[in-house]
Design a protein around this motif. Structure first.
Motif, PDB file in Angstrom:
ATOM      1  N   ARG A  74       5.350   5.696  -4.315  1.00 56.39           N
ATOM      2  CA  ARG A  74       4.181   6.530  -3.998  1.00 56.39           C
ATOM      3  C   ARG A  74       2.921   6.036  -4.698  1.00 56.39           C
ATOM      4  O   ARG A  74       1.828   6.109  -4.144  1.00 56.39           O
ATOM      5  N   ASN A  76       1.955   3.159  -5.172  1.00 55.13           N
ATOM      6  CA  ASN A  76       1.372   2.038  -4.428  1.00 55.13           C
ATOM      7  C   ASN A  76       0.576   2.497  -3.208  1.00 55.13           C
ATOM      8  O   ASN A  76      -0.166   1.718  -2.629  1.00 55.13           O
ATOM      9  N   ARG A  77       0.743   3.757  -2.817  1.00 59.19           N
ATOM     10  CA  ARG A  77       0.017   4.287  -1.665  1.00 59.19           C
ATOM     11  C   ARG A  77      -1.138   5.201  -2.065  1.00 59.19           C
ATOM     12  O   ARG A  77      -1.747   5.831  -1.208  1.00 59.19           O
ATOM     13  N   ASP A  79      -4.796   6.456  -3.011  1.00 56.44           N
ATOM     14  CA  ASP A  79      -6.156   6.071  -2.674  1.00 56.44           C
ATOM     15  C   ASP A  79      -6.913   5.856  -3.978  1.00 56.44           C
ATOM     16  O   ASP A  79      -7.268   6.815  -4.665  1.00 56.44           O
TER      17      ASP A  79
END
Length: 150
Positions: A74, A76-77, A79
């Motif tokens: 997560r 790495n995702r 914003d």
């Protein structure tokens, strides 16, 4: 037909559910404390469902390794331009790590090697995220930028 989840999977699903929509949770402090309470109760449930301490430890280790795997995926995702999401993610990481440290201090778990490793890794991720927030939004330039955005 609904899928039946094991307690280990329910723990990971609880973490996924909280982190997935973290930027839209209002009031955040309430949701964060509720998450912490629910995670603690699921982890205790996991430890008390077995009479054998070795089985309980193995189950607990599986659950916390699942939590770590999800958090690493997560993160790495995230914003990186959304300061609010970054700060909330950091707070949630810190709360999760505090909870794991409580289990480290307690005597419910006999073999704490996996727990120590996971707690250390989450602590490292939190520190890296804190540095990223400071780099992107801290300092004098970040404060000047905020003044002009208002």
């Amino acid at each position: 037909m609904e899928k039946i989840y094991s307690v280990e999977q329910k723990v990971v699903l609880l973490v996924e559910e909280f982190f997935e929509d973290i930027k839209n949770k209002e009031p955040f402090a309430y949701h964060l404390e509720e998450y912490r309470f629910r995670l603690r109760s699921k982890l205790f449930e996991l430890l008390t469902q077995f009479t054998d301490s070795r089985s309980a430890n193995a189950s607990f280790d599986t659950a916390i390794e699942g939590i770590l795997a999800y958090i690493e995926k997560r993160i790495n995702r995230i914003d990186l331009e959304n300061e609010r999401e970054l700060r909330r993610f950091l707070e949630a990481l810190e709360k999760t790590n505090e909870l794991l440290k409580e289990f480290l201090e307690g005597d419910k778990i006999k073999d704490k090697s996996v727990l120590s490793k996971v707690s250390g890794r989450i602590g490292t991720l939190a520190e890296e995220l804190r540095m990223e927030i400071r780099r992107r939004f801290g300092g004098i330039f970040g404060k000047i930028k905020k003044l002009f955005k208002r």
